[in-house]
Scaffold this motif. Structure first.
Motif, mmCIF file in Angstrom:
data_model
loop_
_atom_site.group_PDB
_atom_site.id
_atom_site.type_symbol
_atom_site.label_atom_id
_atom_site.label_comp_id
_atom_site.label_asym_id
_atom_site.label_seq_id
_atom_site.Cartn_x
_atom_site.Cartn_y
_atom_site.Cartn_z
ATOM 1 N N GLU A 155 0.849 -1.169 0.000
ATOM 2 C CA GLU A 155 0.000 0.000 0.000
ATOM 3 C C GLU A 155 0.893 1.229 0.000
ATOM 4 O O GLU A 155 1.892 1.271 0.705
ATOM 5 N N ALA A 156 0.553 2.199 -0.801
ATOM 6 C CA ALA A 156 1.290 3.462 -0.841
ATOM 7 C C ALA A 156 0.439 4.545 -0.202
ATOM 8 O O ALA A 156 -0.787 4.552 -0.342
ATOM 9 N N GLU A 157 1.103 5.452 0.500
ATOM 10 C CA GLU A 157 0.409 6.545 1.168
ATOM 11 C C GLU A 157 1.262 7.798 1.040
ATOM 12 O O GLU A 157 2.436 7.784 1.389
ATOM 13 N N LEU A 158 0.690 8.858 0.503
ATOM 14 C CA LEU A 158 1.409 10.112 0.359
ATOM 15 C C LEU A 158 0.429 11.268 0.373
ATOM 16 O O LEU A 158 -0.761 11.096 0.120
ATOM 17 N N GLY A 159 0.935 12.443 0.684
ATOM 18 C CA GLY A 159 0.089 13.633 0.695
ATOM 19 C C GLY A 159 -0.258 14.053 -0.726
ATOM 20 O O GLY A 159 0.538 13.874 -1.654
ATOM 21 N N ASN A 160 -1.454 14.608 -0.916
ATOM 22 C CA ASN A 160 -1.866 15.113 -2.218
ATOM 23 C C ASN A 160 -0.895 16.228 -2.617
ATOM 24 O O ASN A 160 -0.846 17.272 -1.967
ATOM 25 N N PRO A 161 -0.117 16.033 -3.681
ATOM 26 C CA PRO A 161 0.896 17.028 -4.047
ATOM 27 C C PRO A 161 0.326 18.247 -4.778
ATOM 28 O O PRO A 161 1.052 19.207 -5.014
ATOM 29 N N LEU A 162 -0.937 18.209 -5.116
ATOM 30 C CA LEU A 162 -1.537 19.282 -5.895
ATOM 31 C C LEU A 162 -2.319 20.237 -5.003
ATOM 32 O O LEU A 162 -2.723 19.891 -3.902
ATOM 33 N N GLU A 163 -2.563 21.438 -5.504
ATOM 34 C CA GLU A 163 -3.348 22.437 -4.784
ATOM 35 C C GLU A 163 -4.839 22.290 -5.062
ATOM 36 O O GLU A 163 -5.617 23.160 -4.686
ATOM 37 N N PRO A 197 -8.283 19.268 -5.446
ATOM 38 C CA PRO A 197 -8.684 17.901 -5.108
ATOM 39 C C PRO A 197 -8.412 16.940 -6.262
ATOM 40 O O PRO A 197 -8.362 17.336 -7.428
ATOM 41 N N LEU A 198 -8.217 15.670 -5.925
ATOM 42 C CA LEU A 198 -8.066 14.618 -6.923
ATOM 43 C C LEU A 198 -9.365 13.832 -6.989
ATOM 44 O O LEU A 198 -9.917 13.460 -5.961
ATOM 45 N N LEU A 199 -9.846 13.574 -8.188
ATOM 46 C CA LEU A 199 -11.055 12.783 -8.359
ATOM 47 C C LEU A 199 -10.717 11.303 -8.255
ATOM 48 O O LEU A 199 -9.610 10.879 -8.584
ATOM 49 N N GLY A 200 -11.667 10.505 -7.823
ATOM 50 C CA GLY A 200 -11.463 9.072 -7.725
ATOM 51 C C GLY A 200 -11.492 8.402 -9.090
ATOM 52 O O GLY A 200 -12.036 8.943 -10.050
ATOM 53 N N GLY A 201 -10.897 7.237 -9.172
ATOM 54 C CA GLY A 201 -10.894 6.489 -10.419
ATOM 55 C C GLY A 201 -9.715 5.537 -10.489
ATOM 56 O O GLY A 201 -8.943 5.412 -9.550
ATOM 57 N N PRO A 202 -9.577 4.853 -11.620
ATOM 58 C CA PRO A 202 -8.472 3.892 -11.750
ATOM 59 C C PRO A 202 -7.141 4.610 -11.945
ATOM 60 O O PRO A 202 -7.084 5.705 -12.518
ATOM 61 N N ILE A 203 -6.064 3.987 -11.438
ATOM 62 C CA ILE A 203 -4.721 4.519 -11.638
ATOM 63 C C ILE A 203 -3.799 3.390 -12.068
ATOM 64 O O ILE A 203 -4.075 2.216 -11.801
ATOM 65 N N GLU A 204 -2.740 3.740 -12.734
ATOM 66 C CA GLU A 204 -1.712 2.787 -13.115
ATOM 67 C C GLU A 204 -0.434 3.190 -12.407
ATOM 68 O O GLU A 204 -0.061 4.365 -12.397
ATOM 69 N N VAL A 205 0.254 2.231 -11.799
ATOM 70 C CA VAL A 205 1.474 2.489 -11.052
ATOM 71 C C VAL A 205 2.642 1.896 -11.829
ATOM 72 O O VAL A 205 2.634 0.708 -12.154
ATOM 73 N N TYR A 206 3.636 2.740 -12.126
ATOM 74 C CA TYR A 206 4.822 2.316 -12.872
ATOM 75 C C TYR A 206 6.046 2.375 -11.975
ATOM 76 O O TYR A 206 6.170 3.263 -11.134
ATOM 77 N N LEU A 207 6.970 1.443 -12.165
ATOM 78 C CA LEU A 207 8.249 1.434 -11.476
ATOM 79 C C LEU A 207 9.331 1.237 -12.520
ATOM 80 O O LEU A 207 9.305 0.244 -13.251
ATOM 81 N N ASP A 208 10.235 2.189 -12.630
ATOM 82 C CA ASP A 208 11.312 2.144 -13.622
ATOM 83 C C ASP A 208 10.779 1.939 -15.032
ATOM 84 O O ASP A 208 11.338 1.172 -15.822
ATOM 85 N N GLY A 209 9.653 2.575 -15.359
ATOM 86 C CA GLY A 209 9.096 2.508 -16.697
ATOM 87 C C GLY A 209 8.258 1.280 -16.981
ATOM 88 O O GLY A 209 7.694 1.139 -18.058
ATOM 89 N N SER A 210 8.156 0.359 -16.021
ATOM 90 C CA SER A 210 7.350 -0.854 -16.208
ATOM 91 C C SER A 210 6.096 -0.779 -15.358
ATOM 92 O O SER A 210 6.149 -0.337 -14.197
ATOM 93 N N LEU A 211 4.977 -1.236 -15.913
ATOM 94 C CA LEU A 211 3.710 -1.248 -15.179
ATOM 95 C C LEU A 211 3.825 -2.205 -14.007
ATOM 96 O O LEU A 211 4.106 -3.389 -14.174
#
Length: 168
Positions: free
Chosen positions: A1-9, A11-25
């Motif tokens: 599980e990843a947890e981080l503060g919202n980096p934007l000023e 709100p972020l809308l809910g929905g699907p996300i893709e997580v990449y590590l070193d350019g690979s899904l």
């Protein structure tokens, strides 16, 4: 599980996300709606190189002549193994059963926990639970660790735990 503060000023809308590590899904996950300055939390799936096995042993005994009481002792062991090449922090969460409303004849007692578990209520997720236990530990590369806890359920001998009668 990843947890981080919202980096934007904004709100972020809910929905699907893709997580990449070193350019690979790495994985796809779901993102809940997060307000400005809120915490972004999403699952990364399970790590195949960290294994956990949960085993429970149950021992039942009845005592008393007139008002018979059944004691059902549960010993739960959790075996963790890491085959990662780097140290990893593991959070393990489990629960002991809790009695329901009006169940004054039934009691559940946590007898021991090795290493000692911290109480866990899950309040930070907005879904409170009762009877939660939590361990946080470091696993070195290739390390094997074992956690255990013991609890006992005491109830009148004439009663049964729903879904827990192992004699049938």
């Amino acid at each position: 599980e990843a947890e981080l503060g919202n980096p934007l000023e904004v709100p972020l809308l809910g929905g699907p996300i893709e997580v990449y590590l070193d350019g690979s899904l790495l994985t796809t996950s779901a993102l809940e709606k997060v307000g400005r300055g809120g915490v972004v939390r999403f699952g990364l799936g399970s790590e195949d190189r960290v294994r956990i096995a949960r085993n429970a042993r149950v021992r039942e005994e009845t005592s008393g002549l007139i008002g018979k009481t059944t004691s059902v002792e549960h010993v739960v062991t959790l075996e963790l193994r890491s085959s990662l090449g780097a140290p990893v922090t593991i959070r393990v969460v489990d629960r002991v059963p809790v009695t329901g409303e009006g169940e004054s004849e039934v009691s559940v007692k946590l007898l021991s926990s090795q290493p000692p578990a911290q109480p866990y209520t899950q309040e930070e997720r907005g879904q409170r639970i009762e009877g939660g236990l939590r361990w946080e530990l470091e696993l070195a590369p290739g390390e094997r660790r074992e956690l255990s806890f013991t609890y006992v359920v005491e109830l009148p001998a004439k009663r049964e735990v729903v879904g827990g009668n192992r004699r049938d």
